[in-house]
Write a protein that holds these residues in place. Structure first.
Motif, PDB file in Angstrom:
ATOM      1  N   ARG A  30       0.859  -1.184   0.000  1.00 33.21           N
ATOM      2  CA  ARG A  30       0.000   0.000   0.000  1.00 33.21           C
ATOM      3  C   ARG A  30       0.898   1.237   0.000  1.00 33.21           C
ATOM      4  NH1 ARG A  30      -4.551   1.407   4.568  1.00 33.21           N
ATOM      5  NH2 ARG A  30      -5.348   3.309   3.587  1.00 33.21           N
ATOM      6  N   VAL A  31       0.803   2.018  -1.052  1.00 35.90           N
ATOM      7  CA  VAL A  31       1.668   3.181  -1.192  1.00 35.90           C
ATOM      8  C   VAL A  31       1.423   4.176  -0.053  1.00 35.90           C
ATOM      9  CG1 VAL A  31       2.234   5.164  -2.663  1.00 35.90           C
ATOM     10  CG2 VAL A  31       2.060   2.880  -3.658  1.00 35.90           C
ATOM     11  N   ASP A  32       0.194   4.343   0.406  1.00 38.66           N
ATOM     12  CA  ASP A  32      -0.075   5.254   1.537  1.00 38.66           C
ATOM     13  C   ASP A  32       0.743   4.859   2.779  1.00 38.66           C
ATOM     14  OD1 ASP A  32      -1.914   6.775   0.108  1.00 38.66           O
ATOM     15  OD2 ASP A  32      -3.676   5.846   1.035  1.00 38.66           O
ATOM     16  N   THR A  33       0.862   3.571   3.042  1.00 40.01           N
ATOM     17  CA  THR A  33       1.626   3.101   4.200  1.00 40.01           C
ATOM     18  C   THR A  33       3.106   3.440   4.042  1.00 40.01           C
ATOM     19  OG1 THR A  33       0.052   1.299   4.515  1.00 40.01           O
ATOM     20  CG2 THR A  33       2.186   1.072   5.598  1.00 40.01           C
ATOM     21  N   ILE A  34       3.624   3.220   2.851  1.00 40.05           N
ATOM     22  CA  ILE A  34       5.028   3.535   2.576  1.00 40.05           C
ATOM     23  C   ILE A  34       5.270   5.034   2.721  1.00 40.05           C
ATOM     24  CG2 ILE A  34       6.802   3.582   0.773  1.00 40.05           C
ATOM     25  CD1 ILE A  34       5.472   0.909  -0.260  1.00 40.05           C
ATOM     26  N   GLU A  35       4.397   5.836   2.118  1.00 38.77           N
ATOM     27  CA  GLU A  35       4.563   7.291   2.203  1.00 38.77           C
ATOM     28  C   GLU A  35       4.489   7.775   3.642  1.00 38.77           C
ATOM     29  OE1 GLU A  35       2.924   8.662  -2.186  1.00 38.77           O
ATOM     30  OE2 GLU A  35       1.515   8.647  -0.512  1.00 38.77           O
ATOM     31  N   GLN A  36       3.575   7.226   4.431  1.00 40.05           N
ATOM     32  CA  GLN A  36       3.461   7.650   5.828  1.00 40.05           C
ATOM     33  C   GLN A  36       4.707   7.267   6.624  1.00 40.05           C
ATOM     34  OE1 GLN A  36       1.043   9.709   6.896  1.00 40.05           O
ATOM     35  NE2 GLN A  36       2.337   9.883   8.704  1.00 40.05           N
ATOM     36  N   ALA A  37       5.294   6.116   6.318  1.00 39.94           N
ATOM     37  CA  ALA A  37       6.535   5.713   6.991  1.00 39.94           C
ATOM     38  C   ALA A  37       7.674   6.683   6.658  1.00 39.94           C
ATOM     39  CB  ALA A  37       6.914   4.285   6.602  1.00 39.94           C
ATOM     40  N   ILE A  38       7.754   7.097   5.405  1.00 40.19           N
ATOM     41  CA  ILE A  38       8.792   8.057   5.005  1.00 40.19           C
ATOM     42  C   ILE A  38       8.568   9.389   5.713  1.00 40.19           C
ATOM     43  CG2 ILE A  38       9.717   9.409   3.070  1.00 40.19           C
ATOM     44  CD1 ILE A  38       9.023   6.933   1.272  1.00 40.19           C
ATOM     45  N   ILE A  39       7.334   9.855   5.731  1.00 39.81           N
ATOM     46  CA  ILE A  39       7.007  11.124   6.391  1.00 39.81           C
ATOM     47  C   ILE A  39       7.265  11.041   7.895  1.00 39.81           C
ATOM     48  CG2 ILE A  39       5.077  12.658   6.995  1.00 39.81           C
ATOM     49  CD1 ILE A  39       3.973  12.027   4.126  1.00 39.81           C
ATOM     50  N   GLY A  40       7.064   9.855   8.479  1.00 39.95           N
ATOM     51  CA  GLY A  40       7.344   9.674   9.899  1.00 39.95           C
ATOM     52  C   GLY A  40       8.805   9.893  10.244  1.00 39.95           C
ATOM     53  N   VAL A  41       9.682   9.559   9.319  1.00 41.98           N
ATOM     54  CA  VAL A  41      11.121   9.735   9.529  1.00 41.98           C
ATOM     55  C   VAL A  41      11.569  11.133   9.109  1.00 41.98           C
ATOM     56  CG1 VAL A  41      13.413   8.900   8.867  1.00 41.98           C
ATOM     57  CG2 VAL A  41      11.563   7.271   9.242  1.00 41.98           C
ATOM     58  N   PHE A  42      10.971  11.620   8.034  1.00 40.07           N
ATOM     59  CA  PHE A  42      11.334  12.935   7.472  1.00 40.07           C
ATOM     60  C   PHE A  42      10.083  13.805   7.386  1.00 40.07           C
ATOM     61  CE2 PHE A  42      14.124   9.730   5.462  1.00 40.07           C
ATOM     62  CZ  PHE A  42      15.356  10.166   5.942  1.00 40.07           C
ATOM     63  N   PRO A  43       9.626  14.374   8.514  1.00 40.02           N
ATOM     64  CA  PRO A  43       8.332  15.065   8.544  1.00 40.02           C
ATOM     65  C   PRO A  43       8.208  16.271   7.616  1.00 40.02           C
ATOM     66  CG  PRO A  43       9.325  14.969  10.748  1.00 40.02           C
ATOM     67  CD  PRO A  43      10.287  14.346   9.800  1.00 40.02           C
ATOM     68  N   THR A  44       9.293  16.873   7.217  1.00 38.69           N
ATOM     69  CA  THR A  44       9.198  18.061   6.362  1.00 38.69           C
ATOM     70  C   THR A  44       9.417  17.753   4.889  1.00 38.69           C
ATOM     71  OG1 THR A  44      11.531  18.588   6.717  1.00 38.69           O
ATOM     72  CG2 THR A  44       9.919  19.588   8.238  1.00 38.69           C
ATOM     73  N   ILE A  45       9.561  16.488   4.560  1.00 39.74           N
ATOM     74  CA  ILE A  45       9.864  16.100   3.181  1.00 39.74           C
ATOM     75  C   ILE A  45       8.664  16.356   2.263  1.00 39.74           C
ATOM     76  CG2 ILE A  45       9.097  13.697   3.369  1.00 39.74           C
ATOM     77  CD1 ILE A  45      11.531  12.914   1.670  1.00 39.74           C
ATOM     78  N   ASP A  46       8.965  16.767   1.037  1.00 41.72           N
ATOM     79  CA  ASP A  46       7.958  16.781  -0.027  1.00 41.72           C
ATOM     80  C   ASP A  46       8.012  15.380  -0.615  1.00 41.72           C
ATOM     81  OD1 ASP A  46       6.310  17.131  -2.192  1.00 41.72           O
ATOM     82  OD2 ASP A  46       7.693  18.445  -3.291  1.00 41.72           O
ATOM     83  N   ILE A  47       7.008  14.570  -0.329  1.00 42.05           N
ATOM     84  CA  ILE A  47       7.064  13.139  -0.638  1.00 42.05           C
ATOM     85  C   ILE A  47       7.200  12.857  -2.124  1.00 42.05           C
ATOM     86  CG2 ILE A  47       4.566  12.717  -0.724  1.00 42.05           C
ATOM     87  CD1 ILE A  47       7.062  10.424   1.016  1.00 42.05           C
ATOM     88  N   GLY A  48       6.594  13.662  -2.973  1.00 35.26           N
ATOM     89  CA  GLY A  48       6.721  13.475  -4.421  1.00 35.26           C
ATOM     90  C   GLY A  48       6.516  12.017  -4.810  1.00 35.26           C
ATOM     91  N   PRO A  49       7.349  11.490  -5.703  1.00 32.00           N
ATOM     92  CA  PRO A  49       7.192  10.103  -6.144  1.00 32.00           C
ATOM     93  C   PRO A  49       7.922   9.074  -5.274  1.00 32.00           C
ATOM     94  CG  PRO A  49       8.849  11.181  -7.464  1.00 32.00           C
ATOM     95  CD  PRO A  49       8.296  12.237  -6.527  1.00 32.00           C
ATOM     96  N   ALA A  50       8.448   9.491  -4.119  1.00 31.91           N
ATOM     97  CA  ALA A  50       9.270   8.582  -3.305  1.00 31.91           C
ATOM     98  C   ALA A  50       8.525   7.306  -2.904  1.00 31.91           C
ATOM     99  CB  ALA A  50       9.779   9.303  -2.058  1.00 31.91           C
ATOM    100  N   GLY A  51       7.289   7.425  -2.470  1.00 29.73           N
ATOM    101  CA  GLY A  51       6.530   6.244  -2.059  1.00 29.73           C
ATOM    102  C   GLY A  51       6.349   5.254  -3.198  1.00 29.73           C
TER     103      GLY A  51
END
Length: 170
Positions: A30-51
């Motif tokens: 689930r891409v939402d889960t991946i994106e939330q994990a990234i944001i949890g580590v890097f809260p100010t990141i512009d997630i873009g296509p990373a997830g």
């Protein structure tokens, strides 16, 4: 086999894709889960296509192991759809693209406005955000499943029927 579910938030993608993954004993991404994990580590990141990039890599690694992979994502633009096709091509996996829609606008809105977050720290989008979401027209055929009426089980059954009707790859 790589089964990619796409569609706007609140259409029923997660309900259907999670059940399909369970029925097929497939890996569920689930891409939402991946994106939330990234944001949890890097809260100010512009997630873009990373997830999506992380999901593509995990899917590819599991397809190379011979696993069936089910992906739950909005998949809103040509580039994200092309990336899944490229993953399938590199791994010689059969790609099944499924777009989940909810053709009843009032029902779609009700779902969006009443759902609760099921990922810690994630805030589901508002109806206004869903309506404003960039979602490009598809450039190729895909299975379209309308969840406006009927049960989630009937949507899952439609997907499983499509999967089982396809010839096995050699």
């Amino acid at each position: 086999m790589l089964i990619v579910f796409a569609g706007l938030p609140g259409t029923g993608k997660t309900t259907v894709s999670r059940s399909v993954a369970g029925e097929l004993d497939a890996m569920y991404l689930r891409v939402d889960t991946i994106e939330q994990a990234i944001i949890g580590v890097f809260p100010t990141i512009d997630i873009g296509p990373a997830g999506y990039s992380v999901a593509n890599a995990i899917a590819e690694a599991n397809l190379k192991l011979g696993r069936c992979v089910v992906v739950d994502c909005v998949n809103p633009v040509f580039e994200s759809r092309l990336a899944w096709r490229e993953v399938a091509g590199r791994t010689s996996a059969r790609l099944i693209e499924i777009e989940i829609i909810c053709s009843d606008r009032l029902e779609h809105r009700r779902r969006v406005e009443t759902r609760e977050a099921d990922i810690p720290g994630h805030t589901p989008p508002s109806w206004e955000a869903v309506v404003a979401h960039r979602y490009e027209e598809w450039d190729r055929p895909r299975l379209i499943v309308d969840t406006a009426s009927g049960s989630p089980a009937s949507a899952v059954a439609a997907v499983l029927a499509e999967v089982s009707s396809l010839p096995r790859q050699l």
